[in-house]
Design an enzyme around this catalytic site. Structure first.
Site, PDB file in Angstrom:
ATOM      1  CG  ASP A 161      -2.126   0.876   1.053  1.00 28.17           C
ATOM      2  OD1 ASP A 161      -1.946   2.063   0.696  1.00 28.17           O
ATOM      3  OD2 ASP A 161      -3.248   0.406   1.268  1.00 28.17           O
ATOM      4  CG  HIS A 170      -1.266   8.620   4.865  1.00 31.10           C
ATOM      5  ND1 HIS A 170      -2.030   9.518   4.146  1.00 31.10           N
ATOM      6  CD2 HIS A 170      -1.622   7.397   4.427  1.00 31.10           C
ATOM      7  CE1 HIS A 170      -2.826   8.840   3.314  1.00 31.10           C
ATOM      8  NE2 HIS A 170      -2.585   7.550   3.459  1.00 31.10           N
ATOM      9  CB  SER A 218      -6.443   1.739   0.125  1.00 31.93           C
ATOM     10  OG  SER A 218      -5.183   2.319   0.318  1.00 31.93           O
ATOM     11  CB  THR A 239      -5.807  -3.253   0.748  1.00 32.01           C
ATOM     12  OG1 THR A 239      -5.442  -1.888   0.546  1.00 32.01           O
ATOM     13  CG2 THR A 239      -5.172  -4.121  -0.309  1.00 32.01           C
ATOM     14  CD  GLU A 250      -2.944  -3.357   2.521  1.00 30.72           C
ATOM     15  OE1 GLU A 250      -3.142  -2.278   1.956  1.00 30.72           O
ATOM     16  OE2 GLU A 250      -3.586  -3.711   3.530  1.00 30.72           O
ATOM     17  CG  HIS A 294      -3.325   7.982  -1.265  1.00 34.14           C
ATOM     18  ND1 HIS A 294      -4.547   7.374  -1.287  1.00 34.14           N
ATOM     19  CD2 HIS A 294      -2.787   7.701  -0.055  1.00 34.14           C
ATOM     20  CE1 HIS A 294      -4.747   6.740  -0.144  1.00 34.14           C
ATOM     21  NE2 HIS A 294      -3.700   6.931   0.624  1.00 34.14           N
ATOM     22  CG  ASP A 349      -1.261   4.345   2.758  1.00 31.83           C
ATOM     23  OD1 ASP A 349      -1.226   5.198   1.850  1.00 31.83           O
ATOM     24  OD2 ASP A 349      -2.150   4.321   3.633  1.00 31.83           O
ATOM     25  CG  ASP A 390      -3.051   0.859  -2.594  1.00 28.90           C
ATOM     26  OD1 ASP A 390      -1.850   1.209  -2.525  1.00 28.90           O
ATOM     27  OD2 ASP A 390      -3.802   0.841  -1.608  1.00 28.90           O
ATOM     28  CG  HIS A 391      -2.540   4.761  -3.439  1.00 26.67           C
ATOM     29  ND1 HIS A 391      -1.726   5.192  -2.408  1.00 26.67           N
ATOM     30  CD2 HIS A 391      -3.579   4.124  -2.856  1.00 26.67           C
ATOM     31  CE1 HIS A 391      -2.270   4.844  -1.254  1.00 26.67           C
ATOM     32  NE2 HIS A 391      -3.395   4.181  -1.492  1.00 26.67           N
TER      33      HIS A 391
HETATM   34 ZN   LIG Z   1      -3.315   5.847   2.330  1.00 30.48          ZN
END
Ligand SMILES: [Zn+2]
Length: 392
Positions: free
Chosen positions: A58, A284, A102, A155, A275, A348, A280, A322-323
């Site tokens: 992620d 953040h 996500s 996810t 995952e 993101h 991710d 996912d990004h």
């Molecule tokens: Zn995120």
């Protein structure tokens, strides 16, 4: 149309320009080259795909992986994921935004369909889309979900639940009960225990752990009982909320190994989604140290999957994201062994993400694909069926 496009692009540039002035810097040092020589995984001959291991980092863009390489194994080293034989890119936009979240990102992979941010295997018009995991279940394969977030997070949820809002994790946990998924390993006990219990995030008195147990699952909550379990169905919840990042136990690799051990006993094969959830979260937080720790945990899980796939010969392993999160960039550092990590956002980004593949037909993942095409390809190549599909 052209005007609209240029407006969209213009707003992109304006957003970027305004953020670029507030770059947050973080220094990462480069390790000495690792002495352990890392081997490239070979292309393998095409043949039937019995098992699929789909691994999502992620928020994991090229900068996260490359800074992970520099920091963990050095300039001349390679992460396991970098030794996979096939690479491509995934274009990640959602139905309603060019920058995905996500939920829409994972739904593109699970259903092969675009949806709006926040929606879990649920389309903008209110329809439910069938997931690749559900196709595998329908074929008598075993299935599993492994994550370091809550197991009901966007996810994993996008593979085994259908709901209009990712925040409805208590309901997602209920939907898991009859999903047929054999292995759930991750965090998020808070959504499975009744409201009267400490750390519960439910608004009712249901004890889903008891309900899972009644459905034939063994419940485990630490690495020892997880490894010792000989059950064919396991619910492992190792923390109330997301799993801790430091001193994580079990690690993502240990959970992945357990899932593979359980699922691979099915002679029809299996579908497993793993995952690395918190690359991710590090993005953040704009926290490079956190990101490096999570890339390390992630890469070890990729190795676990590849070790099985090499031995097995009929397993397709796809690793992607996912990004990207944080707009991580690598800047000129103070010395030859140091660089600066800069972040352009706390959210993101829309930058396409890398895709790596190993196993039969892996070469199909080379080049640029829309994220939905990746989901469609996995289902098709593994003989699971044609995506997208609407569930009546
Ligand atoms: Zn995120």
């Amino acid at each position: 149309m052209r005007f609209l496009l240029s407006l969209i692009l213009m707003s992109f540039f304006l957003t970027f320009a305004s953020k670029a002035q507030e770059l947050k810097l973080d220094t990462i040092s480069v390790q000495l080259p690792s002495l352990e020589k890392t081997e490239k995984y070979p292309l393998v001959a095409d043949g039937p795909i019995k098992n699929v291991i789909f691994i999502i980092g992620d928020g994991t863009g090229l900068a996260q992986l490359y800074s992970g390489q520099l920091n963990l194994v050095g300039k001349d080293g390679r992460l396991v994921v970098q030794n996979m034989p096939v690479t491509g890119f995934s274009i990640t936009h959602a139905a309603n935004r060019l920058v995905t979240d996500s939920a829409a990102g994972a739904t593109a992979y699970s259903c092969g369909a675009k949806t709006n941010n926040g929606m879990i295997a649920y389309l903008p018009e209110g329809e439910h889309c069938r997931t690749v995991l559900e196709l595998a279940e329908a074929q008598g394969k075993s299935t599993g979900l492994v994550a370091t977030s809550t197991i009901t997070h966007a996810t994993p949820a996008s593979y085994a639940a259908h709901i209009d809002a990712r925040s409805k994790q208590p309901e997602i946990a209920v939907q898991y009960l009859n999903s047929g998924v054999e292995v759930f390993l991750g965090g998020g006990r808070e959504f499975f225990i009744p409201q009267s219990e400490e750390n519960s995030s439910r608004k009712d008195d249901r004890n889903l752990i008891d309900e899972f147990t009644a459905n034939g699952y063994e419940f485990v909550e630490n690495v020892t009982t997880m490894k010792a379990s000989d059950s064919e169905k396991i619910l492992g919840l190792f923390s109330a909320a997301g799993m801790p990042s430091e001193n994580r136990t079990p690690t993502l690799a240990e959970m992945s190994q357990k899932a593979i051990d359980v699922l691979s006993t099915n002679e029809n094969g299996f579908f497993l989604m793993i995952e690395g959830s918190q690359i991710d979260w590090a993005g953040h937080d704009n926290n490079a140290t956190y990101a490096m720790r999570e890339v390390k945990d992630f890469d070890a899980a990729v190795k676990t999957a590849l070790d099985f796939a090499v031995e097995d010969g009929e397993t397709l392993v796809v690793v992607t994201a996912d990004h990207e999160t944080g707009g991580m960039t690598l800047q000129y550092g103070n010395s030859s062994e140091e660089m600066e990590i800069a972040w352009s956002t706390g959210y993101h980004t829309g930058v396409p993400v890398p895709v790596m593949a190993y196993g039969p037909h892996a070469v199909e993942f080379t080049g640029w694909h829309d994220n939905t095409e990746i989901g469609i390809l996995v289902a098709q190549l593994a003989g699971l069926g044609t995506l997208p599909q609407i569930i009546e």
